[in-house]
Design a protein around this motif. Structure first.
Motif, PDB file in Angstrom:
ATOM      1  N   PRO A 174       0.794  -1.232   0.000  1.00 54.42           N
ATOM      2  CA  PRO A 174       0.000   0.000   0.000  1.00 54.42           C
ATOM      3  C   PRO A 174       0.823   1.278   0.000  1.00 54.42           C
ATOM      4  O   PRO A 174       0.259   2.355  -0.125  1.00 54.42           O
ATOM      5  CB  PRO A 174      -0.796  -0.122   1.306  1.00 54.42           C
ATOM      6  N   ARG A 175       2.134   1.193   0.114  1.00 58.01           N
ATOM      7  CA  ARG A 175       2.899   2.424   0.288  1.00 58.01           C
ATOM      8  C   ARG A 175       3.242   3.072  -1.051  1.00 58.01           C
ATOM      9  O   ARG A 175       3.405   2.398  -2.069  1.00 58.01           O
ATOM     10  CB  ARG A 175       4.163   2.178   1.100  1.00 58.01           C
ATOM     11  N   HIS A 176       3.377   4.380  -1.033  1.00 58.64           N
ATOM     12  CA  HIS A 176       3.721   5.185  -2.214  1.00 58.64           C
ATOM     13  C   HIS A 176       4.371   6.449  -1.659  1.00 58.64           C
ATOM     14  O   HIS A 176       3.722   7.462  -1.453  1.00 58.64           O
ATOM     15  CB  HIS A 176       2.439   5.491  -3.002  1.00 58.64           C
ATOM     16  N   LEU A 177       5.676   6.374  -1.411  1.00 62.46           N
ATOM     17  CA  LEU A 177       6.357   7.371  -0.595  1.00 62.46           C
ATOM     18  C   LEU A 177       7.216   8.353  -1.394  1.00 62.46           C
ATOM     19  O   LEU A 177       7.999   9.112  -0.812  1.00 62.46           O
ATOM     20  CB  LEU A 177       7.232   6.667   0.455  1.00 62.46           C
ATOM     21  N   LEU A 178       7.082   8.332  -2.746  1.00 62.28           N
ATOM     22  CA  LEU A 178       7.842   9.271  -3.579  1.00 62.28           C
ATOM     23  C   LEU A 178       9.328   9.229  -3.214  1.00 62.28           C
ATOM     24  O   LEU A 178       9.887   8.163  -3.001  1.00 62.28           O
ATOM     25  CB  LEU A 178       7.244  10.665  -3.459  1.00 62.28           C
ATOM     26  N   GLY A 179       9.968  10.389  -3.139  1.00 64.71           N
ATOM     27  CA  GLY A 179      11.408  10.427  -2.911  1.00 64.71           C
ATOM     28  C   GLY A 179      11.848   9.965  -1.550  1.00 64.71           C
ATOM     29  O   GLY A 179      13.042   9.732  -1.324  1.00 64.71           O
ATOM     30  N   VAL A 180      10.912   9.799  -0.626  1.00 60.48           N
ATOM     31  CA  VAL A 180      11.273   9.340   0.712  1.00 60.48           C
ATOM     32  C   VAL A 180      11.917   7.958   0.659  1.00 60.48           C
ATOM     33  O   VAL A 180      12.791   7.629   1.453  1.00 60.48           O
ATOM     34  CB  VAL A 180      10.038   9.336   1.640  1.00 60.48           C
ATOM     35  N   GLU A 181      11.489   7.095  -0.305  1.00 57.18           N
ATOM     36  CA  GLU A 181      12.069   5.759  -0.370  1.00 57.18           C
ATOM     37  C   GLU A 181      12.909   5.521  -1.633  1.00 57.18           C
ATOM     38  O   GLU A 181      13.231   4.385  -1.970  1.00 57.18           O
ATOM     39  CB  GLU A 181      10.982   4.684  -0.246  1.00 57.18           C
ATOM     40  N   ALA A 182      13.302   6.594  -2.300  1.00 57.04           N
ATOM     41  CA  ALA A 182      14.101   6.439  -3.517  1.00 57.04           C
ATOM     42  C   ALA A 182      15.502   5.903  -3.243  1.00 57.04           C
ATOM     43  O   ALA A 182      16.166   5.394  -4.153  1.00 57.04           O
ATOM     44  CB  ALA A 182      14.196   7.773  -4.249  1.00 57.04           C
ATOM     45  N   ALA A 183      15.959   5.991  -2.006  1.00 61.41           N
ATOM     46  CA  ALA A 183      17.327   5.580  -1.691  1.00 61.41           C
ATOM     47  C   ALA A 183      17.612   4.131  -2.051  1.00 61.41           C
ATOM     48  O   ALA A 183      18.732   3.798  -2.448  1.00 61.41           O
ATOM     49  CB  ALA A 183      17.608   5.817  -0.208  1.00 61.41           C
ATOM     50  N   THR A 184      16.612   3.240  -1.934  1.00 60.45           N
ATOM     51  CA  THR A 184      16.873   1.838  -2.232  1.00 60.45           C
ATOM     52  C   THR A 184      17.241   1.649  -3.703  1.00 60.45           C
ATOM     53  O   THR A 184      18.184   0.920  -4.028  1.00 60.45           O
ATOM     54  CB  THR A 184      15.659   0.967  -1.868  1.00 60.45           C
ATOM     55  N   THR A 185      16.523   2.304  -4.598  1.00 60.67           N
ATOM     56  CA  THR A 185      16.873   2.226  -6.023  1.00 60.67           C
ATOM     57  C   THR A 185      18.244   2.829  -6.281  1.00 60.67           C
ATOM     58  O   THR A 185      19.053   2.279  -7.041  1.00 60.67           O
ATOM     59  CB  THR A 185      15.822   2.955  -6.877  1.00 60.67           C
ATOM     60  N   ILE A 186      18.505   3.971  -5.690  1.00 65.41           N
ATOM     61  CA  ILE A 186      19.790   4.651  -5.897  1.00 65.41           C
ATOM     62  C   ILE A 186      20.948   3.771  -5.460  1.00 65.41           C
ATOM     63  O   ILE A 186      21.943   3.608  -6.187  1.00 65.41           O
ATOM     64  CB  ILE A 186      19.796   5.994  -5.149  1.00 65.41           C
ATOM     65  N   LEU A 187      20.832   3.163  -4.290  1.00 66.17           N
ATOM     66  CA  LEU A 187      21.904   2.311  -3.791  1.00 66.17           C
ATOM     67  C   LEU A 187      22.005   1.008  -4.578  1.00 66.17           C
ATOM     68  O   LEU A 187      23.111   0.507  -4.814  1.00 66.17           O
ATOM     69  CB  LEU A 187      21.690   2.035  -2.304  1.00 66.17           C
ATOM     70  N   ASP A 188      20.864   0.466  -5.001  1.00 63.80           N
ATOM     71  CA  ASP A 188      20.906  -0.730  -5.847  1.00 63.80           C
ATOM     72  C   ASP A 188      21.718  -0.458  -7.116  1.00 63.80           C
ATOM     73  O   ASP A 188      22.537  -1.288  -7.535  1.00 63.80           O
ATOM     74  CB  ASP A 188      19.489  -1.155  -6.237  1.00 63.80           C
ATOM     75  N   ALA A 189      21.479   0.691  -7.739  1.00 64.06           N
ATOM     76  CA  ALA A 189      22.162   1.011  -8.993  1.00 64.06           C
ATOM     77  C   ALA A 189      23.619   1.381  -8.776  1.00 64.06           C
ATOM     78  O   ALA A 189      24.527   0.815  -9.400  1.00 64.06           O
ATOM     79  CB  ALA A 189      21.424   2.146  -9.702  1.00 64.06           C
ATOM     80  N   ALA A 190      23.868   2.358  -7.902  1.00 61.71           N
ATOM     81  CA  ALA A 190      25.214   2.914  -7.763  1.00 61.71           C
ATOM     82  C   ALA A 190      26.163   2.011  -6.992  1.00 61.71           C
ATOM     83  O   ALA A 190      27.372   2.018  -7.255  1.00 61.71           O
ATOM     84  CB  ALA A 190      25.127   4.285  -7.084  1.00 61.71           C
ATOM     85  N   VAL A 191      25.629   1.230  -6.051  1.00 66.27           N
ATOM     86  CA  VAL A 191      26.492   0.386  -5.224  1.00 66.27           C
ATOM     87  C   VAL A 191      26.521  -1.053  -5.717  1.00 66.27           C
ATOM     88  O   VAL A 191      27.579  -1.676  -5.775  1.00 66.27           O
ATOM     89  CB  VAL A 191      26.026   0.433  -3.741  1.00 66.27           C
ATOM     90  N   LEU A 192      25.347  -1.572  -6.111  1.00 61.27           N
ATOM     91  CA  LEU A 192      25.243  -2.979  -6.484  1.00 61.27           C
ATOM     92  C   LEU A 192      25.142  -3.207  -7.987  1.00 61.27           C
ATOM     93  O   LEU A 192      25.191  -4.350  -8.438  1.00 61.27           O
ATOM     94  CB  LEU A 192      24.030  -3.601  -5.789  1.00 61.27           C
ATOM     95  N   GLY A 193      24.963  -2.136  -8.771  1.00 59.39           N
ATOM     96  CA  GLY A 193      24.842  -2.285 -10.219  1.00 59.39           C
ATOM     97  C   GLY A 193      23.558  -2.953 -10.652  1.00 59.39           C
ATOM     98  O   GLY A 193      23.506  -3.572 -11.724  1.00 59.39           O
ATOM     99  N   GLU A 194      22.488  -2.810  -9.862  1.00 68.12           N
ATOM    100  CA  GLU A 194      21.221  -3.483 -10.150  1.00 68.12           C
ATOM    101  C   GLU A 194      20.146  -2.470 -10.503  1.00 68.12           C
ATOM    102  O   GLU A 194      20.117  -1.356  -9.972  1.00 68.12           O
ATOM    103  CB  GLU A 194      20.767  -4.294  -8.927  1.00 68.12           C
ATOM    104  N   SER A 195      19.210  -2.900 -11.363  1.00 69.83           N
ATOM    105  CA  SER A 195      18.075  -2.074 -11.766  1.00 69.83           C
ATOM    106  C   SER A 195      16.813  -2.518 -11.046  1.00 69.83           C
ATOM    107  O   SER A 195      16.663  -3.694 -10.695  1.00 69.83           O
ATOM    108  CB  SER A 195      17.853  -2.175 -13.280  1.00 69.83           C
ATOM    109  N   SER A 196      15.894  -1.574 -10.852  1.00 71.20           N
ATOM    110  CA  SER A 196      14.566  -1.901 -10.329  1.00 71.20           C
ATOM    111  C   SER A 196      13.596  -2.249 -11.453  1.00 71.20           C
ATOM    112  O   SER A 196      12.417  -2.481 -11.194  1.00 71.20           O
ATOM    113  CB  SER A 196      14.004  -0.717  -9.525  1.00 71.20           C
TER     114      SER A 196
END
Length: 454
Positions: A339-361
């Protein structure tokens, strides 16, 4: 998963944020509480807008600099200031790792995406308008350079891809997947009114459709749609988000404008399944949206995402139903939600997945399965401009359909956000798709060039 363990090796990721609207502002504010993120570069169509946002969240005048040239930007960066500018080219050579493209503007977003890829930066594509036209190609372009272009957590496409792929990993049979529209339809039985997106209309007759046996469900849902016809029930933004999910998962709608029923949450497991089982779909799996019809005292799912799955073992799902999961009355299907939709509040997971782990959402393999295309709802005269505007980036007298993707030859229906802000070179009749040959494409067509890349 343990997120602290997943990102335990993360250093600080330097970000360039393009677009300081709702999503961008929430990310900017939240990043101050996230040691792994640093947002020191802001790009906005008017740099004064970004400067005002900084002032509004308490950043002092001595902490940022509005820069009109690359030289000014470099000097501000070197002295530790937040760099604010109206042109990505002024900051593209600064040492950031990832661009957050959140302008919502198709042409500017495409230009930003191309510049970021060419500069070997990761990209989080918040602008679904861009993603719907060039997302898969952009992902391939980035991948070819060892970088990631990805949709972003905090918005429904990424969250729905997450939920779909989670269910697939668990071996669940997905019959349908989708999202609740952004605005609930709230029925007040005391006043006999329905309120949606700030508008209230007397609709006491809705009360008779709120409950009944399963055999009457489809008829009751159809009656609601007719009763509430004064409300908008198809929004291009919803279709746009599902087109992004289609390209990431291969799931498709079974009608180009979606079914988009007005439904109570507990009805979704019965509705979002094949017609022979009492549902509304011709096959499975299907992408669609629903408008959450609820009482004022009931919980909302506005902006949330869900999957409907087959209940393959009666004993297991009887137990899960007793734990509060939403099952159809016959126990054959279940609705699982995020049910959550938190806009930029939860964007960090995607950012860290890409920049640190090289993974896409997004999708495992970038592919263009679906096109969000433009269709006229009224006669459109020659030389008229398909101006995009409003909160949901709509075009007057034009709506959107989702069709299987095809090459953009002259007769192809034009992608909705490629058509946005273009002039028509010929009239388009109501009910007709706007085709590529109908558009004046004589300008700097960054979107079109990127879409046509092999």
């Amino acid at each position: 998963m343990n997120h602290l363990m997943r990102y335990r090796n993360a250093g600080q990721v330097e970000l360039c944020l393009a677009g300081i609207g709702g999503f961008g502002r929430t990310l900017l504010v939240q990043s101050a509480a996230i040691p792994a993120l640093s947002v020191r570069i802001l790009v906005e169509q008017s740099a004064d807008i970004a400067a005002d946002v900084l002032r509004g969240i308490g950043v002092g005048e001595d902490k940022f600099a509005v820069c009109a040239t690359a030289e000014e930007a470099k000097a501000a960066w070197n002295r530790g200031a937040i760099v604010v500018t109206d042109d990505l080219s002024h900051v593209i050579d600064l040492p950031f790792e990832m661009l957050i493209e959140a302008t919502g503007h198709p042409d500017a977003g495409a230009r930003h995406a191309r510049m970021a890829v060419e500069a070997d930066r990761h990209i989080a594509v918040v602008s679904k308008e861009v993603d719907s036209v060039i997302g898969p190609g952009l992902a391939r372009m980035a991948q070819d350079r060892g970088r990631v272009a990805t949709p972003v957590d905090g918005d429904q496409p990424s969250l729905l891809v997450d939920l779909i792929t989670w269910a697939q990993v668990l071996g669940l049979e997905i019959l349908a997947a989708g999202k609740s529209s952004e605005y609930d339809f709230v029925f007040d039985p005391v006043t006999g009114t329905v309120t949606c997106n700030g508008s209230t209309v007397a609709l006491p007759e809705i009360a008779a459709t709120l409950s009944g046996d399963e055999a009457s469900l489809r008829d009751r849902v159809a009656s609601r749609a007719a009763m509430a016809s004064m409300f908008t029930q198809r929004v291009p933004a919803d279709l746009c988000e599902l087109s992004v999910v289609a390209n990431a998962t291969g799931f498709m709608p079974d009608r180009p404008d979606l079914h988009a029923p007005l439904a109570r949450i507990q009805e979704i497991p019965s509705l979002f399944r094949p017609k022979p089982e009492g549902g509304i779909f011709d096959g499975t799996p299907v992408l669609d949206v629903f408008h959450c019809l609820r009482l004022p005292t009931e919980l909302s799912l506005a902006g949330g995402v869900f999957v409907v799955v087959r209940c393959t073992d009666a004993e297991t799902w009887k137990m899960l139903g007793e734990k509060g999961h939403i099952l159809s009355p016959d126990g054959e299907t279940a609705m699982l939600t995020n049910p959550r939709h938190l806009l930029g509040v939860e964007a960090a997971t995607t950012i860290l997945d890409a920049a640190v782990l090289g993974e896409s959402s997004g999708g495992v393999e970038a592919a263009h399965y679906a096109d969000l295309v433009a269709i006229a709802t009224a006669d459109l005269p020659e030389s008229s401009v398909l101006a995009m505007g409003g909160h949901h980036h709509t075009i007057e007298n034009v709506t959107a359909h989702i069709l299987p993707a095809r090459a953009l030859d002259d007769d192809a229906p034009a992608p909705f956000y490629l058509a946005a802000n273009r002039r028509l070179v010929r009239a388009v009749a109501a009910g007709s798709y706007v085709t590529m040959k109908d558009l004046d494409l004589s300008g700097d067509e960054e979107l079109l060039r990127l879409r046509r890349l092999p």
